[in-house]
Design a protein around this motif. Structure first.
Motif, PDB file in Angstrom:
ATOM      1  N   LEU A  12      -0.615   7.613   5.827  1.00 58.77           N
ATOM      2  CA  LEU A  12      -0.168   9.000   5.837  1.00 58.77           C
ATOM      3  C   LEU A  12      -0.205   9.483   4.392  1.00 58.77           C
ATOM      4  O   LEU A  12       0.415   8.875   3.520  1.00 58.77           O
ATOM      5  N   LEU A  13      -0.933  10.553   4.139  1.00 60.59           N
ATOM      6  CA  LEU A  13      -1.048  11.123   2.800  1.00 60.59           C
ATOM      7  C   LEU A  13      -0.271  12.436   2.752  1.00 60.59           C
ATOM      8  O   LEU A  13      -0.554  13.358   3.521  1.00 60.59           O
ATOM      9  N   VAL A  14       0.724  12.499   1.881  1.00 62.95           N
ATOM     10  CA  VAL A  14       1.583  13.683   1.733  1.00 62.95           C
ATOM     11  C   VAL A  14       1.233  14.315   0.388  1.00 62.95           C
ATOM     12  O   VAL A  14       1.583  13.785  -0.662  1.00 62.95           O
ATOM     13  N   VAL A  50       1.604   7.492   1.355  1.00 63.65           N
ATOM     14  CA  VAL A  50       1.178   7.710  -0.026  1.00 63.65           C
ATOM     15  C   VAL A  50       1.492   9.158  -0.385  1.00 63.65           C
ATOM     16  O   VAL A  50       1.136  10.083   0.348  1.00 63.65           O
ATOM     17  N   TRP A  51       2.171   9.338  -1.515  1.00 66.19           N
ATOM     18  CA  TRP A  51       2.608  10.660  -1.970  1.00 66.19           C
ATOM     19  C   TRP A  51       1.709  11.114  -3.116  1.00 66.19           C
ATOM     20  O   TRP A  51       1.289  10.305  -3.947  1.00 66.19           O
ATOM     21  N   GLU A  78       6.605   2.928  -2.202  1.00 63.07           N
ATOM     22  CA  GLU A  78       5.542   3.831  -1.737  1.00 63.07           C
ATOM     23  C   GLU A  78       4.861   4.448  -2.943  1.00 63.07           C
ATOM     24  O   GLU A  78       5.532   4.984  -3.834  1.00 63.07           O
ATOM     25  N   PRO A  79       3.530   4.366  -2.989  1.00 61.47           N
ATOM     26  CA  PRO A  79       2.821   4.894  -4.156  1.00 61.47           C
ATOM     27  C   PRO A  79       2.983   6.405  -4.304  1.00 61.47           C
ATOM     28  O   PRO A  79       3.001   7.138  -3.315  1.00 61.47           O
ATOM     29  N   ILE A  80       3.102   6.837  -5.547  1.00 58.77           N
ATOM     30  CA  ILE A  80       3.105   8.259  -5.892  1.00 58.77           C
ATOM     31  C   ILE A  80       1.961   8.473  -6.864  1.00 58.77           C
ATOM     32  O   ILE A  80       1.939   7.902  -7.953  1.00 58.77           O
TER      33      ILE A  80
END
Length: 186
Positions: A12-14, A50-51, A78-80
């Motif tokens: 999921l890409l935010v 992933v943010w 979670e990666p930012i």
């Protein structure tokens, strides 16, 4: 099916759901709630989240406007990804993060529909990713005073054209937040 071999996972890409980006966005609260629901479901199903945070001259790193909205909180680990261009892949470590986790399919949410969402969707697709655009989990501001269509029309048009996007060996689709499946169909 993604053209990226040995990358069957989904993330999921935010993208850019930051205070200053979505402050005046179309249907902001509903979109943010849909993204929050997707984040919860992704975490529960073990799908990586992933943010992405944009910065530029008008959106300074560490400013209040640059922060992710209060309703959404990245979890530890979670990666930012920090970016300076519309396409979340340009001059960032996004590709390396996704490759490390075997991700070949993105579920895309965020802002701005007609800028960073569009650029990231096309950037991912041309790099070989399958891309599911969540039709009710992206938004944009009203730029009609500059000649753009109303925000609802921009969103509807983006959902329409993305549902017809094609390329060899890749899939593009639009799904509502309620209908998103993090595991690809077999």
């Amino acid at each position: 099916m993604t053209t990226l071999t040995d990358r069957p996972a989904t993330a999921l890409l935010v993208v850019d759901v930051q205070k200053g980006v979505v402050a005046g966005a179309h249907d902001r609260d509903c979109v943010v709630a849909n993204i929050a629901s997707l984040v919860d479901r992704a975490r529960a199903e073990g799908t990586p989240v992933v943010w992405v945070q944009h910065s530029d001259d008008g959106l300074a790193i560490d400013s209040d406007e640059w922060q992710i909205v209060d309703e959404l909180t990245p979890a530890a680990g979670e990666p930012i990804v920090r970016k300076n261009y519309g396409d979340s892949f340009e001059a960032t470590e996004l590709e390396e993060i996704l490759a490390k986790d075997g991700i070949g399919r993105l579920v895309l949410t965020g802002a701005q529909t007609d800028a960073c969402i569009r650029s990231t969707a096309h950037g991912a697709f041309t790099r070989g990713y399958d891309v599911t655009l969540v039709g009710d989990a992206h938004t944009t501001e009203d730029l009609s005073e500059y000649g753009a269509p109303a925000p609802g029309e921009v969103i509807a048009h983006t959902n329409l054209y993305w549902s017809f996007q094609t390329a060899p060996g890749r899939t593009a689709e639009v799904a509502s937040a309620a209908d998103v499946e993090f595991s690809p169909a077999t």
